[in-house]
Design an enzyme around this catalytic site. Structure first.
Site, PDB file in Angstrom:
ATOM      1  N   HIS A  55       0.927  -1.026  -0.208  1.00 29.38           N
ATOM      2  CA  HIS A  55       0.119  -0.028   0.098  1.00 29.38           C
ATOM      3  C   HIS A  55       0.830   1.148   0.007  1.00 29.38           C
ATOM      4  O   HIS A  55       2.185   1.018   0.288  1.00 29.38           O
ATOM      5  CB  HIS A  55      -0.864   0.184   1.221  1.00 29.38           C
ATOM      6  CG  HIS A  55      -1.987  -1.071   1.200  1.00 29.38           C
ATOM      7  ND1 HIS A  55      -3.059  -0.937   2.042  1.00 29.38           N
ATOM      8  CD2 HIS A  55      -2.035  -1.976   0.529  1.00 29.38           C
ATOM      9  CE1 HIS A  55      -3.862  -1.984   1.800  1.00 29.38           C
ATOM     10  NE2 HIS A  55      -3.362  -2.637   0.855  1.00 29.38           N
ATOM     11  N   GLU A  57       1.121   3.927   1.873  1.00 27.66           N
ATOM     12  CA  GLU A  57       1.668   4.108   3.428  1.00 27.66           C
ATOM     13  C   GLU A  57       2.841   3.131   3.602  1.00 27.66           C
ATOM     14  O   GLU A  57       3.725   3.764   4.090  1.00 27.66           O
ATOM     15  CB  GLU A  57       0.627   4.024   4.418  1.00 27.66           C
ATOM     16  CG  GLU A  57      -0.587   5.218   4.063  1.00 27.66           C
ATOM     17  CD  GLU A  57      -1.799   4.420   3.436  1.00 27.66           C
ATOM     18  OE1 GLU A  57      -2.859   4.908   3.579  1.00 27.66           O
ATOM     19  OE2 GLU A  57      -1.559   3.588   2.477  1.00 27.66           O
ATOM     20  N   CYS A  85      -5.931   2.118   5.976  1.00 21.06           N
ATOM     21  CA  CYS A  85      -6.462   0.793   6.139  1.00 21.06           C
ATOM     22  C   CYS A  85      -5.891   0.262   7.497  1.00 21.06           C
ATOM     23  O   CYS A  85      -4.759   0.859   8.292  1.00 21.06           O
ATOM     24  CB  CYS A  85      -6.166  -0.356   5.251  1.00 21.06           C
ATOM     25  SG  CYS A  85      -4.759  -1.056   5.205  1.00 21.06           S
ATOM     26  N   CYS A  88      -2.160  -0.433   7.261  1.00 28.80           N
ATOM     27  CA  CYS A  88      -1.300   0.711   7.181  1.00 28.80           C
ATOM     28  C   CYS A  88      -1.319   1.534   8.669  1.00 28.80           C
ATOM     29  O   CYS A  88      -0.198   2.184   9.026  1.00 28.80           O
ATOM     30  CB  CYS A  88      -1.731   1.578   6.262  1.00 28.80           C
ATOM     31  SG  CYS A  88      -1.482   0.815   4.612  1.00 28.80           S
TER      32      CYS A  88
END
Length: 159
Positions: A55, A57, A85, A88
């Site tokens: 992801h 992040e 999420c 993250c």
């Protein structure tokens, strides 16, 4: 008109997320990590190119940690086009990043079909007694536009 620093950093995250509208390496998500006005990392989602944990992040945390040679990102702010999420948010917490500035919400991502858990960062913060400060960006409209542009792409993949 002078651009506020927080808008400048979010715009970098948005610009990075836009790359996936052409490359299709992952969804329309971007992140930027800043410490004391210095940009440590700018990254985008690369789950379709690499693996499920890539992801924006997480990728930004890896870049920033490598740059300063430490897992400890205390004093940093992460700007993310979408609310982190749970994975993250946990990584942000463990990296000791103090502030998350985000554009769209986890529920916005869910509404367009991304496989998001219905657990907000605020809920994780409360349940985990995290000190991470959550700030909604003023550039929500620009972050939502990423979703609108993504939605009409032929061959896009939701994960």
């Amino acid at each position: 008109m002078k651009i506020k620093p927080e808008d400048k950093y979010m715009k970098l995250a948005i610009s990075e997320a836009k790359k996936n509208l052409k490359l299709m390496h992952g969804g329309p998500f971007g992140a930027c990590i800043v410490k004391a006005g210095k940009i440590l990392a700018v990254a985008r989602n690369t789950v379709l190119k690499e693996d499920a944990v890539c992801h924006a992040e997480i990728n930004a945390i890896k870049i920033a940690s490598k740059k300063i040679k430490s897992f400890d990102l205390s004093g940093c702010i992460i700007y993310s086009t979408t609310e982190p999420c749970p994975m993250c948010f946990s990584a942000i917490h463990w990296a000791r990043i103090g502030v998350v500035v985000f554009g769209t919400t986890i529920h916005d991502a869910q509404r367009i079909g991304f496989n998001e858990l219905k657990i907000s960062s605020a809920m994780l913060k409360r349940l985990g007694k995290s000190r991470v400060k959550l700030v909604k960006s003023k550039l929500t409209k620009e972050c939502r536009q990423l979703f609108d542009n993504w939605r009409v792409l032929p061959g896009r993949k939701l994960y």
